[in-house]
Scaffold this active site. Structure first.
Site, PDB file in Angstrom:
ATOM      1  CE  LYS A  97      -5.755  10.206 -11.146  1.00 54.46           C
ATOM      2  NZ  LYS A  97      -5.800   8.737 -11.303  1.00 54.46           N
ATOM      3  CB  THR A  98      -9.120  14.030  -8.858  1.00 58.35           C
ATOM      4  OG1 THR A  98      -8.711  12.683  -8.640  1.00 58.35           O
ATOM      5  CG2 THR A  98     -10.587  14.068  -9.207  1.00 58.35           C
ATOM      6  CG  ASP A 151      -7.989   9.275 -14.523  1.00 55.58           C
ATOM      7  OD1 ASP A 151      -6.750   9.312 -14.402  1.00 55.58           O
ATOM      8  OD2 ASP A 151      -8.771   9.371 -13.574  1.00 55.58           O
ATOM      9  CD  GLU A 152      -6.634   5.249 -12.514  1.00 53.90           C
ATOM     10  OE1 GLU A 152      -5.449   4.880 -12.611  1.00 53.90           O
ATOM     11  OE2 GLU A 152      -7.151   5.582 -11.434  1.00 53.90           O
ATOM     12  CD  GLN A 194      -1.221   4.882  -8.474  1.00 57.65           C
ATOM     13  OE1 GLN A 194      -2.365   4.661  -8.103  1.00 57.65           O
ATOM     14  NE2 GLN A 194      -0.708   6.101  -8.536  1.00 57.65           N
ATOM     15  NE  ARG A 250      -4.591   3.941  -3.585  1.00 55.75           N
ATOM     16  CZ  ARG A 250      -4.406   4.901  -4.476  1.00 55.75           C
ATOM     17  NH1 ARG A 250      -5.399   5.691  -4.814  1.00 55.75           N
ATOM     18  NH2 ARG A 250      -3.228   5.103  -5.023  1.00 55.75           N
TER      19      ARG A 250
END
Length: 746
Positions: A37-38, A220-221, A251, A601
């Site tokens: 994503k980043t 984002d998020e 998430q 993670r």
DNA sequence: AAATACATAATTTTT
DNA sequence: TTATGTATTT
């Protein structure tokens, strides 16, 4: 040499490339964990700029300041970025509010109240409303107000829809609370979103101006945005609907803070022509880790199924470790980490330990110290939350905003100036009808007949002193703090006494250093910026990646990060899922998402652990392994029993898989306190079950209140509460703690 | 008004 | 275990 577009597109998968190349029009990216994503976001921005979009036409919203800084760094590595806004929603809000202050009828120097300030202000609003006899806590009311603000509901509309008693109380408090905020020239966290959202709604000209300014908006998020945040994003994307939102419903872990998964549905409704791109392939984790996480999240029913897959190796199995108690758990986990590093396979920085609650860090801390393993506990604001630092910050806040009554009250008698509660009541009574700030009222204390001698002169001297300090706000931050410490007598108060004071002084000195560094990094930054920075900082913002040490943090703070090896401790029913979530299925699902975030993670190794005995609020209880452990697949998961009782491996998951089938809610029924604490013999365990010996209708004797009848029993284990009606009135006790003797069983 | 002793209540996650 | 409030004394 400007990079070519190929440069951004290299090594991207097809959906990733689609996302990067989609520049015009609304775009929804559903990005699973570790799906690059980043990379997509940074490449997409770089591509935009490469195509000629001016950086200042782009607005990127991240979840933390740290993420914002990281994104800036990454994009800047490819292209110059002057003028692009990258920030959190809250920082963006502040920036807009300060910029358009006059237009919005705001004083530009407003103070930002954090949740502690908010609580205190609600408390004083409660007192002002004269409703101190209700059982609602300030925090529960503050929470309701916050929720209302997140839904863009102002006091009058809230009052209109308030039906039940609680809402009606909140409505009254909300109105007074708002008045107090305005009088103090302060905004709370929610206002930083609410005000910009309303401005965009009500001021068409302003909205059009900002919409044109930020022609490209990226969020984002997105799964963790609330209604106010959505209103801001929406308002900025009407004339130029080039809005790209990135998120993963699995998430979403901030529903309790007002985030609303419906924002994803609303997005598709408000932008029917939106392109939706799903990034499913995971590039981060091993197959074993991903399969375990996938199996877990599949248990959520309120969810659109979504495949998780990776081309990575299977890797080591996910491990479920069972320990005897929390102390063992901490010691052995630290030891395992140390061994791995000693063997030369890993660095300390490769490891992260995730916890559900902050309170669990204690054992770890001592284990790390004892075994001399470098670590950092990522709990950013702790330093600024120390009393002495908060005091100094309150002085600064009051200097910058003389209307900040909350700060005034905090420091007026720190150091002692002979001004007590009664004098402050008189001062408030004088100030309120005259619409004066407490500081202004203090400067004319001689006019208040009720305040006598020492208190009166103390108040005037204080006002005088603050006036004299006023010109110093233009000095450098560290110089200002130093002067302030001397002239207010705060340094003197700390200089004379014991070691504890010495430590406080050292902390204040460290605060000066922090202020100094803040200013040195960028000389244009003021003391006001320093305060703002502290208030808006998030926990992970204090995380220092450059150190080679083990990171310890909450699961919430772990969002967006990745580590080669992750340990999730205390996977126990009541902690993860947390007991406060056990009443509602939807809350348990959020806990499951939280566990999912933690598990995903990990890149190479994932360890989940629980302990048979968990020390909890000073006493030891039997723990029940988390229901989530039972939801893991048998394949690719290894269970290891490291507990002293060594009842054999694999009991952990069988507990949930097989017939034991306790209801989720009943875990604390097994929580049998041991007396004295830390005794671990079975004999002692067996005979003490005080929490269950009281029943409704019993007559009991209390040392202080005398004889009474139990009218209600609720909760379980250490949390079991009993309500007793005495002659003097009704009182509630914690069953374990109450000193009662049973007079008559029913 | 301030210092002290004492009791008792409360504990998720955070911008 | 810790923080907070209350009552008591100076």
């Amino acid at each position: 040499m400007p990079p070519t577009p190929d440069h951004f597109l290299q090594n991207l998968t097809e959906p990733q490339r689609d996302a990067v190349l989609h520049t015009e029009g609304p775009l929804l990216i559903l990005a699973g964990p570790g799906s690059g994503k980043t990379r997509v976001i940074t490449c997409r921005v770089a591509n935009l700029i490469h195509q000629g979009v001016k950086p200042y036409r782009i607005l990127a919203i991240t979840f933390t300041n740290k993420a914002a800084g990281e994104m800036r760094k990454r994009i800047e590595a490819m292209l110059p970025l002057r003028g692009m806004w990258i920030s959190t929603f809250h920082s963006f809000g502040v920036r807009i509010l300060r910029q358009y202050a006059e237009r919005l009828n705001l004083d530009r120097n407003f103070t930002i109240y954090d949740q502690a300030d908010r609580s205190r202000l609600v408390k004083s609003a409660l007192e002002a409303c004269k409703i101190d006899n209700v059982r609602f806590t300030p925090d529960s009311i503050a929470g309701a107000i916050s929720k209302a603000k997140n839904q863009l509901m102002l006091p009058d509309r809230y009052a209109g829809q308030a039906k039940d008693f609680f809402s009606q109380v909140v409505a009254g408090v909300y109105e007074v609370y708002e008045k107090k905020l305005r009088a103090a020239n302060a905004l709370d966290f929610d206002d930083l979103l609410l005000w910009p959202a309303l401005a965009l709604k009500n001021d068409a000209e302003l909205r059009a101006e900002l919409d044109a300014r930020f022609q490209y908006v990226l969020i984002d998020e997105y799964q963790d945005t609330n209604k106010a945040q959505y209103a801001i994003a929406r308002g900025l994307s009407i004339d130029y609907p080039n809005i790209c939102v990135v998120g993963d419903p699995d998430q979403s872990i901030y529903k309790w803070r007002g985030s609303d998964i419906r924002n994803i549905l609303d997005f598709e409704r408000d932008f029917p022509q939106a392109r939706v791109i799903t990034l499913g392939e995971n590039f981060r984790s091993t197959k074993a880790i991903l399969q375990a996480a996938d199996a877990l999240i599949a248990n959520n029913t309120q969810r659109k199924p979504k495949p998780l897959f990776t081309a990575n190796n299977t890797g080591e199995p996910v491990r479920v470790l069972q320990f005897e108690n929390g102390l063992d758990e901490a010691e052995q986990v630290v030891q395992r980490i140390r061994t791995a590093v000693d063997d030369g396979n890993r660095h300390y920085r490769d490891f992260a330990i995730f916890l559900r609650v902050n309170a669990l860090t204690r054992n770890l801390e001592s284990a790390f110290i004892r075994q001399r393993v470098p670590f950092q506990i990522v709990r950013g604001l702790a330093f600024f939350e120390r009393k002495e630092n908060k005091d100094v910050l309150a002085y600064l806040r009051l200097l910058l905003n003389p209307h900040d009554d909350l700060s005034f009250l905090r420091i007026i008698n720190e150091p002692a100036r002979g001004i007590g509660k009664v004098s402050l009541e008189h001062l408030t009574n004088y100030a309120e009808p005259r619409e004066l700030s407490l500081l202004a009222a203090a400067s004319e204390a001689e006019k208040i007949s009720a305040i006598k001698g020492k208190a009166s002169s103390g108040l005037r001297a204080f006002a005088q002193m603050m006036a004299e300090l006023q010109p110093l706000v233009d000095a450098t931050p560290d110089e200002l703090i130093r002067q302030l410490l001397d002239r207010t007598g705060y340094r003197k108060m700390l200089a004379e006494n014991d070691e504890e004071d010495q430590e406080r002084l050292a902390n204040v000195e460290e605060l000066i250093t922090a202020a100094h560094q803040f200013h040195e990094e960028d000389r244009t930054r003021t003391i006001g910026d320093f305060l703002e920075n502290i208030t808006l900082a998030s926990d992970v913002d204090g995380w220092d990646e450059s150190q080679d040490c083990v990171s310890v943090m909450t699961l919430h703070a772990a969002k967006g990060l990745e580590f080669p090896v992750a340990y999730m401790l205390a996977c126990e029913q009541g902690l993860l899922p947390h007991e406060r979530s056990l009443m509602k299925d939807e809350d348990v699902e959020e806990e499951r998402r939280l566990a999912f975030v933690g598990m995903t993670r990990a890149k190479e190794e994932l360890n989940l652990s629980w302990a048979r005995l968990r020390e909890f609020r000073g006493q030891t209880l039997y723990a029940v392994p988390s229901m989530f452990l039972g939801e893991l697949p048998e394949d690719g998961v290894e269970t290891i029993d490291l507990s002293a009782s060594g009842a054999g491996a694999s009991r952990t998951m069988d507990f949930w898989r097989n017939g034991l089938e306790r209801t989720r809610k009943s875990w604390y029924d097994t929580g049998i306190p041991l007396t004295p604490a830390r005794t671990q013999t079975k004999a002692v365990v067996a005979d003490a079950v005080p929490s269950r010996k009281y029943t409704e209708g019993m007559v009991v004797e209390h040392e202080v209140h005398g004889r009474g009848r139990i009218i209600e029993v609720s909760g379980h284990g250490a949390l079991r509460k009993i309500k007793i009606r005495f002659r003097s009135g009704e009182r509630a006790f914690i069953a374990d703690k109450a000193k009662l003797t049973v007079v008559e069983k029913k």
